[in-house]
Design an enzyme around this catalytic site. Sequence first.
Site, PDB file in Angstrom:
ATOM      1  N   GLN A 229     -11.195   6.324  11.438  1.00 24.26           N
ATOM      2  CA  GLN A 229     -12.045   5.943  10.304  1.00 24.26           C
ATOM      3  C   GLN A 229     -13.418   6.594  10.443  1.00 24.26           C
ATOM      4  O   GLN A 229     -14.011   6.568  11.514  1.00 24.26           O
ATOM      5  CB  GLN A 229     -12.205   4.414  10.252  1.00 24.26           C
ATOM      6  CG  GLN A 229     -10.906   3.656  10.059  1.00 24.26           C
ATOM      7  CD  GLN A 229     -10.361   3.778   8.643  1.00 24.26           C
ATOM      8  OE1 GLN A 229     -10.911   4.486   7.796  1.00 24.26           O
ATOM      9  NE2 GLN A 229      -9.262   3.077   8.374  1.00 24.26           N
TER      10      GLN A 229
ATOM     11  N   ASP B 217       0.850  -1.196   0.000  1.00 24.54           N
ATOM     12  CA  ASP B 217       0.000   0.000   0.000  1.00 24.54           C
ATOM     13  C   ASP B 217       0.877   1.234   0.000  1.00 24.54           C
ATOM     14  O   ASP B 217       1.295   1.707   1.050  1.00 24.54           O
ATOM     15  CB  ASP B 217      -0.906  -0.068   1.241  1.00 24.54           C
ATOM     16  CG  ASP B 217      -1.802   1.139   1.371  1.00 24.54           C
ATOM     17  OD1 ASP B 217      -2.023   1.832   0.357  1.00 24.54           O
ATOM     18  OD2 ASP B 217      -2.292   1.380   2.491  1.00 24.54           O
TER      19      ASP B 217
ATOM     20  N   THR C 282     -11.126   6.377   3.495  1.00 29.96           N
ATOM     21  CA  THR C 282     -12.223   6.042   4.412  1.00 29.96           C
ATOM     22  C   THR C 282     -12.199   6.871   5.704  1.00 29.96           C
ATOM     23  O   THR C 282     -13.144   6.816   6.476  1.00 29.96           O
ATOM     24  CB  THR C 282     -12.157   4.547   4.778  1.00 29.96           C
ATOM     25  OG1 THR C 282     -10.857   4.275   5.323  1.00 29.96           O
ATOM     26  CG2 THR C 282     -12.371   3.682   3.566  1.00 29.96           C
TER      27      THR C 282
ATOM     28  N   LYS D 171       0.025   4.019  -2.120  1.00 26.20           N
ATOM     29  CA  LYS D 171      -0.824   5.159  -2.511  1.00 26.20           C
ATOM     30  C   LYS D 171      -0.036   6.158  -3.350  1.00 26.20           C
ATOM     31  O   LYS D 171       0.045   7.359  -3.035  1.00 26.20           O
ATOM     32  CB  LYS D 171      -1.416   5.848  -1.290  1.00 26.20           C
ATOM     33  CG  LYS D 171      -2.389   4.962  -0.520  1.00 26.20           C
ATOM     34  CD  LYS D 171      -3.115   5.734   0.551  1.00 26.20           C
ATOM     35  CE  LYS D 171      -4.046   4.864   1.358  1.00 26.20           C
ATOM     36  NZ  LYS D 171      -3.366   3.884   2.214  1.00 26.20           N
ATOM     37  N   LEU D 172       0.516   5.681  -4.442  1.00 26.72           N
ATOM     38  CA  LEU D 172       1.363   6.541  -5.270  1.00 26.72           C
ATOM     39  C   LEU D 172       0.545   7.647  -5.936  1.00 26.72           C
ATOM     40  O   LEU D 172      -0.591   7.426  -6.361  1.00 26.72           O
ATOM     41  CB  LEU D 172       2.063   5.711  -6.342  1.00 26.72           C
ATOM     42  CG  LEU D 172       2.989   4.600  -5.829  1.00 26.72           C
ATOM     43  CD1 LEU D 172       3.489   3.743  -6.989  1.00 26.72           C
ATOM     44  CD2 LEU D 172       4.162   5.190  -5.061  1.00 26.72           C
ATOM     45  N   PHE D 173       1.157   8.826  -6.017  1.00 25.88           N
ATOM     46  CA  PHE D 173       0.524   9.955  -6.702  1.00 25.88           C
ATOM     47  C   PHE D 173       1.629  10.889  -7.171  1.00 25.88           C
ATOM     48  O   PHE D 173       2.403  11.411  -6.372  1.00 25.88           O
ATOM     49  CB  PHE D 173      -0.419  10.706  -5.757  1.00 25.88           C
ATOM     50  CG  PHE D 173      -1.107  11.864  -6.408  1.00 25.88           C
ATOM     51  CD1 PHE D 173      -2.193  11.653  -7.239  1.00 25.88           C
ATOM     52  CD2 PHE D 173      -0.680  13.164  -6.202  1.00 25.88           C
ATOM     53  CE1 PHE D 173      -2.839  12.717  -7.863  1.00 25.88           C
ATOM     54  CE2 PHE D 173      -1.320  14.235  -6.819  1.00 25.88           C
ATOM     55  CZ  PHE D 173      -2.396  14.010  -7.644  1.00 25.88           C
ATOM     56  N   ASP D 174       1.721  11.080  -8.516  1.00 30.56           N
ATOM     57  CA  ASP D 174       2.761  11.959  -9.070  1.00 30.56           C
ATOM     58  C   ASP D 174       2.447  12.149 -10.549  1.00 30.56           C
ATOM     59  O   ASP D 174       1.407  11.693 -11.031  1.00 30.56           O
ATOM     60  CB  ASP D 174       4.153  11.315  -8.871  1.00 30.56           C
ATOM     61  CG  ASP D 174       5.265  12.374  -8.767  1.00 30.56           C
ATOM     62  OD1 ASP D 174       5.249  13.330  -9.567  1.00 30.56           O
ATOM     63  OD2 ASP D 174       6.134  12.232  -7.894  1.00 30.56           O
ATOM     64  N   ILE D 175       3.350  12.789 -11.261  1.00 31.56           N
ATOM     65  CA  ILE D 175       3.176  12.862 -12.718  1.00 31.56           C
ATOM     66  C   ILE D 175       3.290  11.443 -13.276  1.00 31.56           C
ATOM     67  O   ILE D 175       3.903  10.559 -12.670  1.00 31.56           O
ATOM     68  CB  ILE D 175       4.209  13.809 -13.379  1.00 31.56           C
ATOM     69  CG1 ILE D 175       5.646  13.294 -13.195  1.00 31.56           C
ATOM     70  CG2 ILE D 175       4.065  15.220 -12.835  1.00 31.56           C
ATOM     71  CD1 ILE D 175       6.656  14.047 -14.052  1.00 31.56           C
ATOM     72  N   GLY D 176       2.695  11.246 -14.441  1.00 30.49           N
ATOM     73  CA  GLY D 176       2.622   9.901 -14.997  1.00 30.49           C
ATOM     74  C   GLY D 176       3.974   9.213 -15.132  1.00 30.49           C
ATOM     75  O   GLY D 176       4.125   8.039 -14.767  1.00 30.49           O
TER      76      GLY D 176
HETATM   77  O1  OMP Z   1      -5.328   1.986   0.857  1.00 25.93           O
HETATM   78  C1  OMP Z   1      -5.670   1.566   1.978  1.00 25.93           C
HETATM   79  O2  OMP Z   1      -5.386   0.440   2.348  1.00 25.93           O
HETATM   80  C2  OMP Z   1      -6.544   2.428   2.793  1.00 25.93           C
HETATM   81  C3  OMP Z   1      -7.376   3.280   2.102  1.00 25.93           C
HETATM   82  C4  OMP Z   1      -8.388   3.970   2.787  1.00 25.93           C
HETATM   83  O3  OMP Z   1      -9.198   4.694   2.183  1.00 25.93           O
HETATM   84  N1  OMP Z   1      -8.484   3.795   4.138  1.00 25.93           N
HETATM   85  C5  OMP Z   1      -7.627   3.011   4.845  1.00 25.93           C
HETATM   86  O4  OMP Z   1      -7.795   2.895   6.060  1.00 25.93           O
HETATM   87  N2  OMP Z   1      -6.620   2.346   4.188  1.00 25.93           N
HETATM   88  C6  OMP Z   1      -5.648   1.536   4.960  1.00 25.93           C
HETATM   89  O5  OMP Z   1      -6.330   0.452   5.584  1.00 25.93           O
HETATM   90  C7  OMP Z   1      -5.807   0.218   6.908  1.00 25.93           C
HETATM   91  C8  OMP Z   1      -6.936   0.345   7.887  1.00 25.93           C
HETATM   92  O6  OMP Z   1      -6.460   0.111   9.180  1.00 25.93           O
HETATM   93  P1  OMP Z   1      -7.419   0.092  10.456  1.00 25.93           P
HETATM   94  O7  OMP Z   1      -8.204   1.376  10.447  1.00 25.93           O
HETATM   95  O8  OMP Z   1      -6.478   0.000  11.610  1.00 25.93           O
HETATM   96  O9  OMP Z   1      -8.316  -1.130  10.290  1.00 25.93           O
HETATM   97  C9  OMP Z   1      -4.682   1.214   7.110  1.00 25.93           C
HETATM   98  O10 OMP Z   1      -3.469   0.532   6.823  1.00 25.93           O
HETATM   99  C10 OMP Z   1      -4.920   2.290   6.068  1.00 25.93           C
HETATM  100  O11 OMP Z   1      -3.701   2.820   5.590  1.00 25.93           O
END
Ligand code: OMP
Length: 227
Positions: A186, A61, A114, A63-68
């Site tokens: 969350q 995980d 989330t 979550k890369l974000f940059d120019i193409g």
């Molecule tokens: O890309 C992800 O995994 C991610 C995206 C998102 O929108 N929300 C999110 O919580 N995550 C990841 O999912 C995991 C959730 O962890 P807990 O909230 O501890 O269950 C973390 O490692 C976050 O980095």
Amino acid sequence: MSDDRLIVALDVPDALSGLELAEGLGDAVSFYKIGLGMLTGGGLALARELKDDHGKRIFLDMKLFDIGATVEAAVRGLSRFDLDFLTVHGDPHVVDAAAQAKGDMKILAVTILTSLDRADLDAALIRPGDVADLVVERAARAFVAGADGVIASPREAAAIRALPEAAGKLIVTPGVRPAGAARGDQKRTETPAAAIAAGADHIVVGRPVHQAPDPRAAAQAILAELG
Ligand SMILES: O=C(O)c1cc(=O)[nH]c(=O)n1[C@@H]1O[C@H](COP(=O)(O)O)[C@@H](O)[C@H]1O
């Protein structure tokens, strides 16, 4: 092989604690997520070890974000690590670049984190509208750009599953909380069973497992709930 619908997030600071956690979970868990918190703590080495020596599936995980061009170069480098899933942000230019270089990995596009609600999107100057509608629109665009799947909250999974563009694609949902578990940061959460019922292929669970007094029992309880 255990039920790989559950992905446990190894959100611990280094590879040694990640390995200890995974060894404690044993055959209850077959799929792990390694993320930014372990970037400087040997995360990629742990990914290799869990895959090669323990036969686990790995979701990196980043979550890369940059120019193409930069995204494409980063994904090409990571494609040599025999990973299963890799995250990038769901903006079409990012997804398109990642799809060019992914090798055997599946690219998962993050829709809207989330941990965010409408007030957070307002603060980030993101256009008005219902969060779920924006998530579904970003998911559709990411699929068209070449994503193999999307990351969304369980609350949007059913609407994403109903998209014509979602045929054959993966829906992976963090923001999952067993009944009574602390939400922490969350904001858009549902239970494990609700996430799967809504159409998620995989759920990602971190703190409710790794912060539990008995992580293996916590993982087993989640799997039992999935049925
Ligand atoms: O890309 C992800 O995994 C991610 C995206 C998102 O929108 N929300 C999110 O919580 N995550 C990841 O999912 C995991 C959730 O962890 P807990 O909230 O501890 O269950 C973390 O490692 C976050 O980095």
